[in-house]
Design a protein around this motif. Structure first.
Motif, PDB file in Angstrom:
ATOM      1  N   GLN A   1      -0.986  -0.112  -4.224  1.00 24.44           N
ATOM      2  CA  GLN A   1      -0.769   0.626  -2.979  1.00 24.44           C
ATOM      3  C   GLN A   1       0.475   1.509  -3.061  1.00 24.44           C
ATOM      4  OE1 GLN A   1      -2.917   0.627  -0.086  1.00 24.44           O
ATOM      5  NE2 GLN A   1      -4.168  -0.022  -1.812  1.00 24.44           N
ATOM      6  N   TYR A   2       0.420   2.505  -3.927  1.00 23.49           N
ATOM      7  CA  TYR A   2       1.487   3.503  -3.992  1.00 23.49           C
ATOM      8  C   TYR A   2       0.910   4.802  -4.535  1.00 23.49           C
ATOM      9  CZ  TYR A   2       1.859   2.829  -9.033  1.00 23.49           C
ATOM     10  OH  TYR A   2       1.588   2.778 -10.369  1.00 23.49           O
ATOM     11  N   GLY A   3       1.659   5.871  -4.304  1.00 24.08           N
ATOM     12  CA  GLY A   3       1.245   7.175  -4.804  1.00 24.08           C
ATOM     13  C   GLY A   3      -0.124   7.581  -4.302  1.00 24.08           C
ATOM     14  N   ARG A   4      -0.925   8.151  -5.181  1.00 28.29           N
ATOM     15  CA  ARG A   4      -2.228   8.670  -4.760  1.00 28.29           C
ATOM     16  C   ARG A   4      -3.209   7.571  -4.360  1.00 28.29           C
ATOM     17  NH1 ARG A   4      -3.730  10.398 -10.746  1.00 28.29           N
ATOM     18  NH2 ARG A   4      -4.567   8.421 -11.432  1.00 28.29           N
ATOM     19  N   ASP A   5      -2.953   6.326  -4.756  1.00 34.34           N
ATOM     20  CA  ASP A   5      -3.836   5.217  -4.403  1.00 34.34           C
ATOM     21  C   ASP A   5      -3.436   4.529  -3.101  1.00 34.34           C
ATOM     22  OD1 ASP A   5      -5.514   5.482  -6.618  1.00 34.34           O
ATOM     23  OD2 ASP A   5      -4.157   4.328  -7.886  1.00 34.34           O
ATOM     24  N   TYR A   6      -2.384   5.018  -2.453  1.00 33.00           N
ATOM     25  CA  TYR A   6      -1.945   4.377  -1.209  1.00 33.00           C
ATOM     26  C   TYR A   6      -2.973   4.620  -0.114  1.00 33.00           C
ATOM     27  CZ  TYR A   6       0.798   3.250   2.914  1.00 33.00           C
ATOM     28  OH  TYR A   6       1.242   2.702   4.087  1.00 33.00           O
ATOM     29  N   GLU A   7      -3.462   3.527   0.458  1.00 29.01           N
ATOM     30  CA  GLU A   7      -4.484   3.621   1.508  1.00 29.01           C
ATOM     31  C   GLU A   7      -4.027   2.997   2.815  1.00 29.01           C
ATOM     32  OE1 GLU A   7      -7.645   1.600  -0.465  1.00 29.01           O
ATOM     33  OE2 GLU A   7      -8.249   3.361  -1.608  1.00 29.01           O
ATOM     34  N   GLY A   8      -2.812   2.472   2.863  1.00 29.61           N
ATOM     35  CA  GLY A   8      -2.297   1.875   4.086  1.00 29.61           C
ATOM     36  C   GLY A   8      -2.983   0.578   4.466  1.00 29.61           C
ATOM     37  N   ARG A   9      -3.359  -0.211   3.482  1.00 28.36           N
ATOM     38  CA  ARG A   9      -4.026  -1.487   3.756  1.00 28.36           C
ATOM     39  C   ARG A   9      -3.096  -2.420   4.511  1.00 28.36           C
ATOM     40  NH1 ARG A   9      -8.993  -2.200   0.798  1.00 28.36           N
ATOM     41  NH2 ARG A   9      -9.555  -0.061   0.348  1.00 28.36           N
ATOM     42  N   TRP A  10      -3.654  -3.203   5.438  1.00 35.40           N
ATOM     43  CA  TRP A  10      -2.846  -4.088   6.281  1.00 35.40           C
ATOM     44  C   TRP A  10      -2.130  -5.151   5.466  1.00 35.40           C
ATOM     45  CZ3 TRP A  10      -3.791  -9.256   6.160  1.00 35.40           C
ATOM     46  CH2 TRP A  10      -5.015  -9.659   5.637  1.00 35.40           C
ATOM     47  N   TRP A  11      -2.770  -5.656   4.408  1.00 37.45           N
ATOM     48  CA  TRP A  11      -2.197  -6.742   3.626  1.00 37.45           C
ATOM     49  C   TRP A  11      -1.025  -6.282   2.753  1.00 37.45           C
ATOM     50  CZ3 TRP A  11      -2.620  -5.390  -1.390  1.00 37.45           C
ATOM     51  CH2 TRP A  11      -3.680  -4.554  -1.744  1.00 37.45           C
ATOM     52  N   ALA A  12      -0.896  -4.992   2.552  1.00 37.87           N
ATOM     53  CA  ALA A  12       0.166  -4.480   1.682  1.00 37.87           C
ATOM     54  C   ALA A  12       1.439  -4.158   2.450  1.00 37.87           C
ATOM     55  CB  ALA A  12      -0.315  -3.243   0.945  1.00 37.87           C
ATOM     56  N   GLY A  13       1.400  -4.217   3.761  1.00 41.08           N
ATOM     57  CA  GLY A  13       2.593  -3.936   4.564  1.00 41.08           C
ATOM     58  C   GLY A  13       2.716  -2.465   4.882  1.00 41.08           C
ATOM     59  N   PRO A  14       3.755  -2.125   5.624  1.00 40.00           N
ATOM     60  CA  PRO A  14       3.938  -0.723   6.017  1.00 40.00           C
ATOM     61  C   PRO A  14       4.315   0.154   4.824  1.00 40.00           C
ATOM     62  CG  PRO A  14       5.843  -2.015   6.652  1.00 40.00           C
ATOM     63  CD  PRO A  14       4.824  -2.984   6.138  1.00 40.00           C
ATOM     64  N   GLY A  15       4.054   1.445   4.971  1.00 39.61           N
ATOM     65  CA  GLY A  15       4.415   2.396   3.933  1.00 39.61           C
ATOM     66  C   GLY A  15       5.885   2.771   4.019  1.00 39.61           C
ATOM     67  N   LEU A  16       6.536   2.853   2.864  1.00 42.14           N
ATOM     68  CA  LEU A  16       7.939   3.241   2.787  1.00 42.14           C
ATOM     69  C   LEU A  16       8.053   4.610   2.127  1.00 42.14           C
ATOM     70  CD1 LEU A  16       9.468  -0.119   1.529  1.00 42.14           C
ATOM     71  CD2 LEU A  16       9.355   0.704   3.873  1.00 42.14           C
ATOM     72  N   ASN A  17       9.098   5.328   2.463  1.00 39.28           N
ATOM     73  CA  ASN A  17       9.379   6.631   1.877  1.00 39.28           C
ATOM     74  C   ASN A  17       9.368   6.535   0.349  1.00 39.28           C
ATOM     75  OD1 ASN A  17      11.518   8.459   0.605  1.00 39.28           O
ATOM     76  ND2 ASN A  17      11.141   9.446   2.567  1.00 39.28           N
ATOM     77  N   ALA A  18       8.742   7.484  -0.315  1.00 35.23           N
ATOM     78  CA  ALA A  18       8.603   7.455  -1.771  1.00 35.23           C
ATOM     79  C   ALA A  18       9.952   7.432  -2.485  1.00 35.23           C
ATOM     80  CB  ALA A  18       7.780   8.648  -2.240  1.00 35.23           C
TER      81      ALA A  18
END
Length: 157
Positions: free
Chosen positions: A40-57
Motif C-alpha cells: 500500500q504505497y506509491g502507485r499501488d496505494y488503494e487506501g485499504r482500511w486495514w492498511a491505515g490512513p495515507g501519509l504524505n510521501a
C-alpha cells in the motif's frame, strides 16, 4: 572490540533477527504472490482500511528510512574507536552516507508522490531499524578486513 555491542548475547540476537527477516521475506512473498496482496504505497496505494490512513510521501519516506541512517551513524560516533579497524570505519561511514542520502536528500527530490499507508511505513521503519542494527553490529563486532596499504598492494602484484 570490547564494547557493550559486542557481547555474545547480542551477537546471538543478531543471528536470530537476521533469521526472522528471512522468514518475514518468505511470508510476505507468499502473501503477495499467492494471495494477491498489494503493498500500500506509491502507485499501488488503494487506501485499504486495514492498511491505515495515507501519509504524505515525503514524510513517510523520511520516517521509514531514518533508522538505517541513524543507527550506523550513531554507532560510528559513539563507538568510534576504530583506530585498529579503519576499513570497518570506512564501510560504516559509507553506509551512513548512503542512508543519509536515502532518508534526508531523496525525500526532498520527490515530486508529488502518492501517499503511503501507515502500516507500510511502520513495517518499513521496523525493517530499516533491524537493517541498521545488523549492519552496524556486523561492521563493529564481526567483520575482519585486512589492512590496506602500499605494502599490501605491492604484495598482490
Amino acid at each position: 572490540m570490547d564494547s557493550v555491542l559486542c557481547n555474545s548475547l547480542l551477537i546471538a540476537l543478531s543471528s536470530f533477527v537476521a533469521s526472522s527477516l528471512l522468514v518475514g521475506f518468505v511470508v510476505s512473498s507468499y502473501l503477495m504472490v499467492f494471495c494477491g496482496l498489494k503493498p500500500q504505497y506509491g502507485r499501488d496505494y488503494e487506501g485499504r482500511w486495514w492498511a491505515g490512513p495515507g501519509l504524505n510521501a515525503k514524510m513517510s519516506w523520511f520516517l521509514q528510512e531514518l533508522p538505517s541512517f541513524l543507527l550506523p551513524f550513531c554507532t560510528l560516533v559513539i563507538y568510534g574507536d576504530f583506530a585498529f579497524k579503519p576499513v570497518n570505519a570506512f564501510l560504516l561511514a559509507l553506509l551512513s552516507f548512503h542512508y543519509f542520502n536515502r532518508s534526508c536528500v531523496y525525500p526532498l527530490l520527490i515530486r508529488g508522490g502518492k501517499p503511503s499507508a501507515l502500516l507500510t511505513v511502520v513495517l518499513a521503519f521496523g525493517f530499516c531499524l533491524v537493517n541498521g542494527f545488523l549492519q552496524s553490529q556486523h561492521l563493529l563486532c564481526v567483520a575482519e578486513y585486512p589492512q590496506i596499504g602500499r605494502a599490501s598492494c605491492r604484495e598482490r602484484v
